[in-house]
Design a protein around this motif. Structure first.
Motif, PDB file in Angstrom:
ATOM      1  N   LEU A   1       0.885  -1.308   0.232  1.00 48.07           N
ATOM      2  CA  LEU A   1      -0.011   0.020   0.087  1.00 48.07           C
ATOM      3  C   LEU A   1       0.878   1.192  -0.086  1.00 48.07           C
ATOM      4  O   LEU A   1       0.739   2.302  -0.768  1.00 48.07           O
ATOM      5  N   PHE A   2       1.863   1.210   0.898  1.00 48.60           N
ATOM      6  CA  PHE A   2       2.856   2.334   0.718  1.00 48.60           C
ATOM      7  C   PHE A   2       3.266   2.675  -0.634  1.00 48.60           C
ATOM      8  O   PHE A   2       3.340   3.788  -1.102  1.00 48.60           O
ATOM      9  N   MET A   3       3.895   1.577  -1.195  1.00 50.80           N
ATOM     10  CA  MET A   3       4.486   1.800  -2.669  1.00 50.80           C
ATOM     11  C   MET A   3       3.270   1.988  -3.544  1.00 50.80           C
ATOM     12  O   MET A   3       3.445   3.297  -4.534  1.00 50.80           O
ATOM     13  N   GLY A   4       2.196   1.583  -3.444  1.00 52.81           N
ATOM     14  CA  GLY A   4       1.077   2.203  -4.145  1.00 52.81           C
ATOM     15  C   GLY A   4       0.668   3.586  -3.917  1.00 52.81           C
ATOM     16  O   GLY A   4       0.262   4.356  -5.054  1.00 52.81           O
ATOM     17  N   GLY A   5       0.860   3.967  -2.716  1.00 52.45           N
ATOM     18  CA  GLY A   5       0.606   5.567  -2.615  1.00 52.45           C
ATOM     19  C   GLY A   5       1.576   6.606  -3.225  1.00 52.45           C
ATOM     20  O   GLY A   5       1.240   7.718  -3.518  1.00 52.45           O
ATOM     21  N   VAL A   6       3.076   5.878  -3.384  1.00 53.46           N
ATOM     22  CA  VAL A   6       4.024   6.921  -4.232  1.00 53.46           C
ATOM     23  C   VAL A   6       3.413   7.380  -5.372  1.00 53.46           C
ATOM     24  O   VAL A   6       3.551   8.825  -5.420  1.00 53.46           O
ATOM     25  N   GLY A   7       2.899   6.764  -6.290  1.00 56.82           N
ATOM     26  CA  GLY A   7       2.841   7.107  -7.665  1.00 56.82           C
ATOM     27  C   GLY A   7       1.542   8.062  -7.621  1.00 56.82           C
ATOM     28  O   GLY A   7       1.556   8.911  -8.144  1.00 56.82           O
ATOM     29  N   THR A   8       0.628   7.726  -6.738  1.00 53.09           N
ATOM     30  CA  THR A   8      -0.615   8.675  -6.653  1.00 53.09           C
ATOM     31  C   THR A   8      -0.375   9.637  -6.163  1.00 53.09           C
ATOM     32  O   THR A   8      -0.723  10.976  -6.731  1.00 53.09           O
ATOM     33  N   GLY A   9       0.545   9.724  -4.954  1.00 58.14           N
ATOM     34  CA  GLY A   9       0.729  10.960  -4.408  1.00 58.14           C
ATOM     35  C   GLY A   9       1.731  12.069  -5.317  1.00 58.14           C
ATOM     36  O   GLY A   9       1.450  13.142  -5.506  1.00 58.14           O
ATOM     37  N   LEU A  10       2.466  11.493  -6.109  1.00 59.53           N
ATOM     38  CA  LEU A  10       3.390  12.202  -7.069  1.00 59.53           C
ATOM     39  C   LEU A  10       2.533  12.769  -8.047  1.00 59.53           C
ATOM     40  O   LEU A  10       2.653  13.950  -8.681  1.00 59.53           O
ATOM     41  N   LEU A  11       1.479  11.782  -8.944  1.00 58.92           N
ATOM     42  CA  LEU A  11       0.686  12.346  -9.549  1.00 58.92           C
ATOM     43  C   LEU A  11      -0.048  13.531  -9.188  1.00 58.92           C
ATOM     44  O   LEU A  11      -0.138  14.597  -9.977  1.00 58.92           O
ATOM     45  N   LEU A  12      -0.478  13.547  -7.885  1.00 64.53           N
ATOM     46  CA  LEU A  12      -1.344  14.680  -7.477  1.00 64.53           C
ATOM     47  C   LEU A  12      -0.449  15.881  -7.297  1.00 64.53           C
ATOM     48  O   LEU A  12      -0.893  17.165  -7.944  1.00 64.53           O
ATOM     49  N   ALA A  13       0.716  15.642  -6.881  1.00 65.23           N
ATOM     50  CA  ALA A  13       1.646  16.705  -6.797  1.00 65.23           C
ATOM     51  C   ALA A  13       1.969  17.431  -7.848  1.00 65.23           C
ATOM     52  O   ALA A  13       1.940  18.717  -8.027  1.00 65.23           O
ATOM     53  N   ILE A  14       2.123  16.477  -8.990  1.00 67.18           N
ATOM     54  CA  ILE A  14       2.346  17.263 -10.357  1.00 67.18           C
ATOM     55  C   ILE A  14       1.191  17.952 -10.901  1.00 67.18           C
ATOM     56  O   ILE A  14       1.277  19.029 -11.640  1.00 67.18           O
ATOM     57  N   LEU A  15       0.029  17.308 -10.791  1.00 69.19           N
ATOM     58  CA  LEU A  15      -0.954  18.171 -11.366  1.00 69.19           C
ATOM     59  C   LEU A  15      -1.071  19.387 -10.620  1.00 69.19           C
ATOM     60  O   LEU A  15      -1.449  20.525 -11.240  1.00 69.19           O
ATOM     61  N   TYR A  16      -1.054  19.697  -9.182  1.00 69.63           N
ATOM     62  CA  TYR A  16      -1.125  20.803  -8.345  1.00 69.63           C
ATOM     63  C   TYR A  16      -0.104  21.649  -9.212  1.00 69.63           C
ATOM     64  O   TYR A  16      -0.528  23.034  -9.339  1.00 69.63           O
ATOM     65  N   CYS A  17       1.203  21.388  -9.267  1.00 68.20           N
ATOM     66  CA  CYS A  17       2.237  22.197  -9.778  1.00 68.20           C
ATOM     67  C   CYS A  17       1.770  22.632 -11.230  1.00 68.20           C
ATOM     68  O   CYS A  17       2.003  23.931 -11.475  1.00 68.20           O
ATOM     69  N   ILE A  18       1.243  21.832 -12.039  1.00 67.28           N
ATOM     70  CA  ILE A  18       1.100  22.178 -13.286  1.00 67.28           C
ATOM     71  C   ILE A  18      -0.160  23.333 -13.248  1.00 67.28           C
ATOM     72  O   ILE A  18      -0.209  24.516 -14.060  1.00 67.28           O
ATOM     73  N   TYR A  19      -1.136  23.103 -12.339  1.00 62.05           N
ATOM     74  CA  TYR A  19      -2.218  24.084 -12.211  1.00 62.05           C
ATOM     75  C   TYR A  19      -1.674  25.339 -11.895  1.00 62.05           C
ATOM     76  O   TYR A  19      -1.800  26.421 -12.466  1.00 62.05           O
ATOM     77  N   ILE A  20      -0.649  25.313 -10.705  1.00 62.26           N
ATOM     78  CA  ILE A  20      -0.213  26.802 -10.232  1.00 62.26           C
ATOM     79  C   ILE A  20       0.592  27.402 -11.230  1.00 62.26           C
ATOM     80  O   ILE A  20       0.554  28.414 -11.575  1.00 62.26           O
ATOM     81  N   GLY A  21       1.273  26.541 -11.999  1.00 61.94           N
ATOM     82  CA  GLY A  21       2.136  27.102 -13.228  1.00 61.94           C
ATOM     83  C   GLY A  21       1.408  27.654 -14.383  1.00 61.94           C
ATOM     84  O   GLY A  21       1.516  28.859 -14.671  1.00 61.94           O
ATOM     85  N   ILE A  22       0.192  27.047 -14.660  1.00 60.57           N
ATOM     86  CA  ILE A  22      -0.593  27.626 -15.687  1.00 60.57           C
ATOM     87  C   ILE A  22      -1.200  28.876 -15.334  1.00 60.57           C
ATOM     88  O   ILE A  22      -1.050  30.052 -16.035  1.00 60.57           O
ATOM     89  N   ARG A  23      -1.815  28.855 -13.899  1.00 63.19           N
ATOM     90  CA  ARG A  23      -2.598  30.016 -13.543  1.00 63.19           C
ATOM     91  C   ARG A  23      -1.684  31.187 -13.414  1.00 63.19           C
ATOM     92  O   ARG A  23      -1.873  32.313 -13.932  1.00 63.19           O
ATOM     93  N   CYS A  24      -0.429  31.092 -12.783  1.00 60.30           N
ATOM     94  CA  CYS A  24       0.593  32.080 -12.979  1.00 60.30           C
ATOM     95  C   CYS A  24       1.092  32.493 -14.005  1.00 60.30           C
ATOM     96  O   CYS A  24       1.668  33.666 -14.228  1.00 60.30           O
ATOM     97  N   TYR A  25       1.155  31.738 -15.038  1.00 63.90           N
ATOM     98  CA  TYR A  25       1.844  32.106 -16.383  1.00 63.90           C
ATOM     99  C   TYR A  25       0.799  32.932 -17.046  1.00 63.90           C
ATOM    100  O   TYR A  25       1.149  33.947 -17.880  1.00 63.90           O
ATOM    101  N   LEU A  26      -0.566  32.615 -17.016  1.00 64.53           N
ATOM    102  CA  LEU A  26      -1.457  33.306 -17.591  1.00 64.53           C
ATOM    103  C   LEU A  26      -1.677  34.759 -16.963  1.00 64.53           C
ATOM    104  O   LEU A  26      -1.785  35.714 -17.570  1.00 64.53           O
TER     105      LEU A  26
END
Lengths: 177, 439
Positions: free
Chosen positions: B175-200
Motif C-alpha cells: 500500500l505504501f508503494m501504491g501511494g507513491v505514484g498517486t501522491g506524485l501524480l497529484l503533486a504534479i497536477l497541483y504544480c501544473i495548475y499553479i504554473g498555468i494560472r501564474c503564467y496566464l
C-alpha cells in the motif's frame, strides 16, 4: 444548594485527578522511544548476530499496549477526543456544558463502565489461571491484560472530573480549578 | 429487528449525536453497545470487549505510534524551515514558483510526517506569510498549502495505509508503494495548475525579485546540506520496506531511532524536545486509539447483525455494473469523510466495503489507494474538511473562512481528476507494488 457546596469542597480532588491523568500519561509516553530502541535491537540481533530474541516483537507490543490504554485518560484530560465541532464551538459555554452533562458524560460512563466490567472479569481469569501467552516466549499474560480495565478506569475517573466541572458551569459557578 | 431498521436507527442516532458535538469515539462505542444489546443480546458486551482487545493487541498497528514518534522527532530537528527555504530559493525565479515549492515541500514532508495535519500547520506558519509578503494570490496560497498538506495521507509512511492494510488484510508495504505514484501524480497536477494560472496571470504568483535570490550557488548547495540526513533516513526506511528487508513496524522503529540520531547530530536532542515528542505522541495516540475502540465496536455490531451483507445486496441490486458500484462507493466515502474523522471512517468502511470490492473482482490493494484518495478529497472539502480548520488555526485574521472555502474548489477538481486517472490507469497505483521484493 447543599449539593453544590459539597462539590465545591471537592475541588482540590478534581485537580488531583487531573494531575494523576497527566502524570500517568506523561510517564507512559516514554514507552515510545523505549519500544523503538527494542525494535532496533531485535533487528540488529537478527541480521548481524543471526539470533533474534524470541521476546522482541511481543515485548514491544506489550509496552505499546500499555501506552495505548493509559493514553485515554491523558487525552480526555486534554479534551483531545475528536468531535464534530462545527456547531459545538459556536455555542455559549452553558449550552456546551449541557450537552456534555446530558450526553457526553453518560456515554463515556457507559462505554468505560462496560469495558471495566467485562475486561475486569477477563483479566481476573488470567490472573487466577496464571495464563501464559501463546508464543515461543510464553510469558505470564495478566500484567498486559489488566492494562485494559485499569486504562478504562482512569478514563472513567477523568470523565467524572470533567462531568463535575460541566455541572458547575451549568449552575453558573465557573469551571473552577 | 430487521436489518433495514437497525441500519436506520444506528446511523440515525450516530449522526444525531455527532451533530451535537459529542466525541466520536464515545458515540460509536455506546451506539454499538446499545443496539448490539437489542439486536444480538447480552453476549455483545463480552464480544465488544474482545474486539477492543484485538485492535489493541494488533501487531500491524504497532507501526503507527512508532511512525508518529519518528515524525515528532524529525519536526523537532527543524527540517521544515530549511526544506522550504531550500526549495523556494531553487524555484523562486519561476512564476508561481513559491507556491509550487510549497506543494513540493509538503510532499516531501508527507514522507517524513505521515499525516496531513502537521504539514498544513507547518506550511501555514512558514510559507503562508512569505507568499503573502511577495504578493501571491490569497486563494492560490491557501489552496496550495491545504492540498499539499493532504498529500501526507497518500505519501508513505501514511498512517491511513497502516490501518487499511491491517483491517483489509492487504500488505502495508505494498500500500505504501501504491501511494507513491498517486501522491506524485497529484503533486504534479497541483504544480501544473499553479504554473498555468501564474503564467496566464503573473500577478497571482510573481517571480521573486533578484535581490532575494542573489545568493551564490555555493550557498544554495549549503542549504541542502542539513536535509541530507533526514532525506537519507526516509529513503532507508522506505527502501527497507521496498526491498523486503524489514516489516513496516521494524522500519518504523528504526526510523524513530534514526530521527533521534538526526536530532542529536544537529544538537537538538534536548530533554525538552524529547518530552514534547513523547507527550505529543501520547496525546494523538490517546485520541486515536480510543476512537478506534469505539468505531470497531460499532462496525463489529453492525456486521454481526448482517449489515455488511445488507449493504452488499443493496449495492448489487442497483442497475449498475461493477464500475458504477465502485463510483457509488467512492462517492459515499467522500460524503462520509466530510463529517467523520478519517480514522473512524476507515475502521467503519473497510469491513463493509472491501468484501463488496473483492466480490466485484477488483484488487483490494488498488482500492486501498483509491480509498485514501477519497479520504483526501473529503479532508479538503467544505464545510467540514479538517484541513481547513488546521489552516484557519494558524492564519492571520484577515484570512476569513470564506476565503478558505473558496480556495479549495480548483484543487478538489484536480483531486477528482487524479482519482479518475487512477481508476482509468490502475498501473499508476499497482506498478510500484508489483516490482517490490518484499510484501
Amino acid at each position: 444548594m447543599k449539593f453544590l457546596s459539597s462539590i465545591r469542597r471537592q475541588m482540590p480532588s478534581l485537580s488531583t485527578i487531573d494531575k494523576i491523568s497527566q502524570w500517568i500519561g506523561k510517564s507512559f509516553s516514554w514507552l515510545f522511544p523505549i519500544a523503538s530502541i527494542i525494535v532496533v535491537y531485535a533487528v540488529i540481533m537478527r541480521y548481524v548476530f543471526n539470533s533474534p530474541p524470541v521476546w522482541g516483537l511481543e515485548l514491544t507490543l506489550w509496552l505499546l499496549i500499555a501506552a495505548y490504554l493509559f493514553s485515554g485518560a491523558y487525552a480526555t484530560h486534554l479534551h483531545a477526543h475528536i468531535r464534530l465541532d462545527t456547531l459545538y464551538m459556536r455555542w455559549p459555554p452553558r449550552v456546551k456544558a449541557l450537552v456534555d452533562v446530558v450526553v457526553t458524560g453518560p456515554l463515556l460512563f457507559i462505554f468505560c463502565g462496560v469495558l471495566i466490567w467485562q475486561s475486569g472479569i477477563w483479566a481476573w481469569k488470567a490472573i487466577v489461571t496464571g495464563e501464559h501467552s501463546y508464543s515461543l516466549w510464553g510469558a505470564i499474560y495478566w500484567p498486559v491484560k489488566i492494562t485494559l480495565p485499569i486504562g478504562a478506569f482512569l478514563v472513567f475517573v477523568q470523565g467524572i472530573a470533567e462531568f463535575i466541572r460541566d455541572l458547575r458551569v451549568l449552575c453558573g459557578k465557573g469551571r473552577g480549578a | 429487528m430487521s436489518i433495514e431498521l437497525l441500519t436506520i436507527l444506528m446511523f440515525g442516532s450516530f449522526f444525531a449525536l455527532l451533530a451535537l458535538g459529542v466525541p466520536l469515539g464515545w458515540i460509536m462505542g455506546v451506539v454499538g453497545l446499545i443496539f448490539g444489546f437489542i439486536a444480538i443480546g447480552p453476549k455483545v458486551l463480552s464480544l465488544s470487549t474482545y474486539r477492543v482487545w484485538t485492535v489493541t493487541a494488533s501487531f500491524g498497528l504497532m507501526a503507527i505510534p512508532l511512525f508518529m514518534f519518528m515524525a515528532s522527532m524529525l519536526q523537532h530537528a527543524g527540517i521544515a524551515d530549511e526544506l522550504f527555504e531550500a526549495i523556494h530559493l531553487w524555484m523562486g525565479r519561476v512564476k508561481g514558483g513559491v507556491a509550487m515549492a510549497t506543494v513540493i515541500a509538503c510532499a516531501i514532508m508527507g514522507a517524513m510526517l505521515g499525516s496531513a495535519g502537521s504539514g498544513i500547520i507547518i506550511m501555514g506558519l512558514i510559507a503562508l506569510p512569505y507568499m503573502f509578503r511577495h504578493g501571491y494570490d490569497k486563494r492560490l496560497v491557501l489552496g496550495s498549502i491545504m492540498s499539499g498538506g493532504g498529500l501526507g495521507v497518500l505519501i508513505p509512511p501514511s498512517i491511513m495505509f497502516i490501518l487499511y492494510g491491517t483491517l483489509a488484510g492487504v500488505s502495508i508495504g505494498k500500500l505504501f508503494m501504491g501511494g507513491v505514484g498517486t501522491g506524485l501524480l497529484l503533486a504534479i497536477l497541483y504544480c501544473i495548475y499553479i504554473g498555468i494560472r501564474c503564467y496566464l496571470n503573473p500577478k497571482m504568483g510573481p517571480p521573486l525579485p533578484k535581490e532575494e535570490l542573489g545568493i551564490p550557488f555555493r550557498a544554495k548547495l549549503a542549504l541542502i546540506r542539513h536535509l541530507v540526513m533526514p532525506a537519507f533516513l526516509i529513503l532507508a526506511v522506505m527502501g527497507s520496506i521496498f526491498a523486503g528487508v524489514c516489516t513496516p513496524t521494524e522500519a518504523a522503529g528504526m526510523g524513530a531511532v534514526g530521527a533521534m540520531i538526526c536530532c542529536a547530530v544537529r544538537g537538538k536532542l534536548s530533554l525538552t524536545n524529547l518530552k514534547s515528542a513523547c507527550f505529543g505522541t501520547m496525546r494523538v495516540i490517546g485520541l486515536m486509539w480510543w476512537l478506534v475502540f469505539g468505531s470497531s465496536i460499532f462496525v463489529g455490531v453492525y456486521t454481526l447483525a448482517g449489515g455488511a451483507e445488507f449493504v452488499r445486496e443493496v449495492l448489487f441490486a442497483l442497475p449498475l455494473g461493477p464500475w458504477g458500484i465502485l463510483i457509488i462507493i467512492n462517492f459515499i466515502l467522500i460524503i462520509l469523510g466530510m463529517v467523520i474523522d478519517l480514522v473512524g471512517l476507515t475502521i467503519l468502511a473497510v469491513p463493509i466495503f472491501v468484501p463488496v470490492i473483492i466480490a466485484l473482482g477488483f484488487d483490494p490493494l488498488w482500492f486501498g489507494v483509491l480509498f485514501n484518495v477519497n479520504l483526501q478529497i473529503a479532508y479538503l472539502s467544505p464545510p467540514f474538511g479538517t484541513s481547513m480548520f488546521y489552516l484557519k488555526g494558524v492564519t492571520p485574521d484577515d484570512v476569513t473562512m470564506t476565503d478558505i472555502y473558496r480556495s479549495v474548489w480548483p484543487f478538489m477538481g484536480l483531486q477528482v481528476s487524479g482519482l479518475i486517472l487512477c481508476m482509468l490507469f490502475p498501473p499508476i497505483i499497482t506498478w510500484l507494488p508489483s516490482v517490490m521484493l518484499g510484501g
